[in-house]
Design a protein around this motif. Structure first.
Motif, PDB file in Angstrom:
ATOM      1  N   TYR A  41       1.313   1.425   3.992  1.00 31.00           N
ATOM      2  CA  TYR A  41       1.666   2.146   5.220  1.00 31.00           C
ATOM      3  C   TYR A  41       3.110   2.651   5.142  1.00 31.00           C
ATOM      4  CZ  TYR A  41       3.403   2.837   9.944  1.00 31.00           C
ATOM      5  OH  TYR A  41       4.026   3.355  11.049  1.00 31.00           O
ATOM      6  N   LEU A  42       4.022   1.776   4.690  1.00 31.23           N
ATOM      7  CA  LEU A  42       5.423   2.179   4.603  1.00 31.23           C
ATOM      8  C   LEU A  42       5.580   3.414   3.726  1.00 31.23           C
ATOM      9  CD1 LEU A  42       7.246  -1.269   4.167  1.00 31.23           C
ATOM     10  CD2 LEU A  42       7.075   0.103   6.249  1.00 31.23           C
ATOM     11  N   CYS A  43       4.917   3.420   2.580  1.00 30.96           N
ATOM     12  CA  CYS A  43       5.042   4.557   1.665  1.00 30.96           C
ATOM     13  C   CYS A  43       4.405   5.817   2.259  1.00 30.96           C
ATOM     14  CB  CYS A  43       4.399   4.215   0.324  1.00 30.96           C
ATOM     15  SG  CYS A  43       5.231   2.870  -0.564  1.00 30.96           S
ATOM     16  N   ARG A  48       5.103  11.101   5.000  1.00 29.84           N
ATOM     17  CA  ARG A  48       4.855  12.019   6.127  1.00 29.84           C
ATOM     18  C   ARG A  48       6.155  12.451   6.780  1.00 29.84           C
ATOM     19  NH1 ARG A  48       0.620   8.292   7.157  1.00 29.84           N
ATOM     20  NH2 ARG A  48       1.981   7.214   8.640  1.00 29.84           N
ATOM     21  N   ARG A  49       7.102  11.533   6.912  1.00 29.89           N
ATOM     22  CA  ARG A  49       8.366  11.841   7.586  1.00 29.89           C
ATOM     23  C   ARG A  49       9.390  12.442   6.643  1.00 29.89           C
ATOM     24  NH1 ARG A  49      10.951   7.616   8.794  1.00 29.89           N
ATOM     25  NH2 ARG A  49      12.136   8.526  10.525  1.00 29.89           N
ATOM     26  N   ASN A  50       9.072  12.442   5.342  1.00 29.52           N
ATOM     27  CA  ASN A  50      10.005  12.939   4.336  1.00 29.52           C
ATOM     28  C   ASN A  50      11.350  12.218   4.428  1.00 29.52           C
ATOM     29  OD1 ASN A  50      10.710  14.540   2.139  1.00 29.52           O
ATOM     30  ND2 ASN A  50      11.589  16.149   3.433  1.00 29.52           N
ATOM     31  N   THR A  51      11.276  10.897   4.633  1.00 28.53           N
ATOM     32  CA  THR A  51      12.478  10.068   4.752  1.00 28.53           C
ATOM     33  C   THR A  51      12.316   8.838   3.867  1.00 28.53           C
ATOM     34  OG1 THR A  51      12.772  10.765   7.057  1.00 28.53           O
ATOM     35  CG2 THR A  51      13.980   8.807   6.334  1.00 28.53           C
ATOM     36  N   PRO A  52      13.181   8.655   2.884  1.00 29.30           N
ATOM     37  CA  PRO A  52      13.051   7.484   2.014  1.00 29.30           C
ATOM     38  C   PRO A  52      13.404   6.194   2.765  1.00 29.30           C
ATOM     39  CG  PRO A  52      15.085   8.637   1.543  1.00 29.30           C
ATOM     40  CD  PRO A  52      14.342   9.491   2.544  1.00 29.30           C
ATOM     41  N   PHE A  53      13.015   5.067   2.189  1.00 30.15           N
ATOM     42  CA  PHE A  53      13.354   3.775   2.789  1.00 30.15           C
ATOM     43  C   PHE A  53      13.674   2.778   1.682  1.00 30.15           C
ATOM     44  CE2 PHE A  53       8.916   3.236   1.751  1.00 30.15           C
ATOM     45  CZ  PHE A  53       8.785   1.887   1.421  1.00 30.15           C
ATOM     46  N   LYS A  54      14.338   1.725   2.075  1.00 27.99           N
ATOM     47  CA  LYS A  54      14.582   0.581   1.203  1.00 27.99           C
ATOM     48  C   LYS A  54      13.886  -0.626   1.807  1.00 27.99           C
ATOM     49  CE  LYS A  54      19.064   2.106  -0.626  1.00 27.99           C
ATOM     50  NZ  LYS A  54      20.479   1.717  -0.909  1.00 27.99           N
TER      51      LYS A  54
END
Length: 503
Positions: A41-43, A48-54
């Motif tokens: 889900y996180l990926c 979808r949001r075009n925003t990376p995460f850590k």
């Protein structure tokens, strides 16, 4: 700006035994599939949001204290309690943990393969995660999984995205993340930074600075076997033993009767650790602390944060605390016994002096004995079932406030306590300052709350921009939902604001 997703306290044990098809007896984490779907889900959401995460695993991901002894890890005096860990043995145990949780490996590998960074921090149950041998085992397992699915180039990219920190994760002006055990006197290490001891093979080094909570987990709680929750703080001991007395009395009696070696291990621990071991730990900690202070750019501020740790339960204080509790119990029991016997004799003499027949005296004696037995039963019932005060998160929240003020960080987050929490700290610059506790992903044993919530919360912190929100993963809905928390009254310490983002 990248998002941050922080979770802690998974407490992975050896997982499923491939030879028997069942879980090992001390396993507490049974939610590998939920974690895998959460990571997918996180990926998907980041795409979808075009925003990376850590993705930050904030300590106690691996539980190297709650491990069953076996022939490969324990011999001689450790056969019953499990070994003190050397770097090689800790790496071996982590390899077994990862082998027993293949879906956890799939989950983390999926995040790395999708191009997002993963950070591991140590906790009090996996302090050994600082050692390069242990990190290398985690790195090898994850990159091999990516290599098997997507090839060598993807494995190299995943290796570059995997990061280990020895204490904290810090983004200036945004967030400070650490496990939080250092602000709990029963779980704090005097010298927690020990990565430079990675070449040592002296298992006694770790024992020389083993917190009281870790000591009790290894030498006492593990004897209770397959109970799928853990007591996150020794402050909950009384409630834990009450639960055992009501629900598992035979198990409690067996452990109490057979566990005299617990006291012997305590005495052994006092006798085998020379001053040189503590000096080695102190030197390693001081060296790495100074290196971290320079590398992080925090300088003397990091030394100030290190001094916030609450180390009170050293060896002498441990013995003194346990001895005082035993003495207090003995004195109270003796006083109650003398009072009851005296009351019975006073009633006996009073009834004996009455000028009545044998029948009335016999009835009065029966009434006296019945009243005393009823009073004793009510007293025991009150002691066993009276409501316990909610343990305050005061030490951790106070440390969070001081860190926020010292570093100008609007978000401070810990784990460790297994109690998810949201606390307003004040304001830092133009932002409100908040403390979040990310709770746990295993079953909890805490105070009862009459709230519409699950016993397993699967909680995590999501940070977007400078705003944090405490959420829990809903496997049924396949999406995160706000954690349910209520404002506390004065008994609970500070006021808790839950269920809403820190906006």
């Amino acid at each position: 700006m990248h998002d941050l997703v922080v979770l802690s306290d998974l407490h992975l044990g050896r997982g499923k035994n491939s030879e028997t098809g069942r879980y090992h007896s001390l396993e507490a984490f049974f939610y590998d599939e939920d974690l895998y779907r959460f990571c997918r889900y996180l990926c998907d959401d980041a795409g979808r949001r075009n925003t990376p995460f850590k993705l930050v695993f904030n300590g106690d991901v691996f539980d190297l204290l709650r491990i069953e002894p076996d022939e490969t890890t324990a011999g001689g005096p450790w056969r019953r309690f499990g070994p003190s860990l050397t770097p090689a043995l800790a790496a071996h145990l982590v390899a077994e943990i990862l082998a027993g949780h293949p879906r956890f490996v799939d989950a983390v590998a999926h995040v790395l393969k999708a191009g997002y960074e993963v950070v591991f921090l140590p906790g009090n149950h996996d302090i050994e995660l600082q050692w390069p041998l242990v990190q290398a085992e985690v790195r090898r397992t994850l990159t091999e999984r990516v290599r098997g699915e997507s090839g060598e180039l993807a494995a190299q990219a995943a290796d570059a995205l995997l990061r280990f920190e020895s204490w904290f994760y810090y983004e200036p002006g945004r967030i400070w993340i650490e496990h939080g055990c250092q602000y709990d006197a029963e779980s704090a290490f005097r010298y927690p930074l020990r990565g430079s001891l990675a070449d040592g093979d002296d298992a006694a080094q770790g024992e020389a600075d083993l917190p009281l909570g870790s000591f009790i987990q290894r030498y006492l709680y593990n004897a209770f076997g397959p109970i799928t929750f853990m007591v996150p703080s020794t402050r909950a001991n009384a409630r834990y033993f009450k639960w055992l007395l009501v629900n598992r009395p035979r198990l409690l009696a067996r452990v109490v009767a057979s566990h005299a070696p617990f006291a012997l291990q305590l005495l052994r621990r006092l006798s085998v650790h020379p001053r040189e071991l503590l000096q080695q730990l102190q030197g390693a900690h001081q060296h790495e602390l100074e290196t971290l202070a320079q590398r992080s750019g925090l300088g003397d501020k990091l030394l100030t944060v290190d001094r916030l740790k609450d180390v009170k339960h050293d060896l002498v204080q441990t013995v003194r605390s346990l001895g005082w509790q035993l003495l207090r119990f003995t004195l109270v029991s003796l006083f109650v016994a003398v009072f009851v016997v005296g009351l019975w004799f006073a009633g006996f003499l009073t009834i004996n002096q009455l000028q009545v027949g044998f029948g009335p005296k016999a009835l009065l004696f029966l009434a006296l004995n019945f009243l005393l037995l009823a009073a004793a039963a009510m007293g025991m019932g009150y002691a066993l079932f009276r409501a316990q005060p909610v343990p305050s998160s005061g030490p951790l929240s106070r440390a969070a406030r001081e860190i926020a003020e010292l570093l100008g960080t609007p978000i401070v987050t810990f784990g460790h306590t297994h109690d998810e929490a949201v606390w307003r700290l004040g304001s830092v610059a133009e932002h409100k300052a908040w403390y979040f506790n990310t709770g746990t992903w295993i079953a909890v044993f805490t105070h009862d709350e009459l709230l519409p919530r699950e016993r397993v919360q699967l909680t995590f912190l999501r940070v977007r921009g400078h705003d944090g929100e405490l959420l829990h993963w809903s496997p049924g809905r396949g999406e995160p939902l706000p954690v349910i928390l209520l404002d506390e009254d004065a008994r609970g310490g500070a006021l808790v604001h839950g269920g809403a983002p820190a906006a």
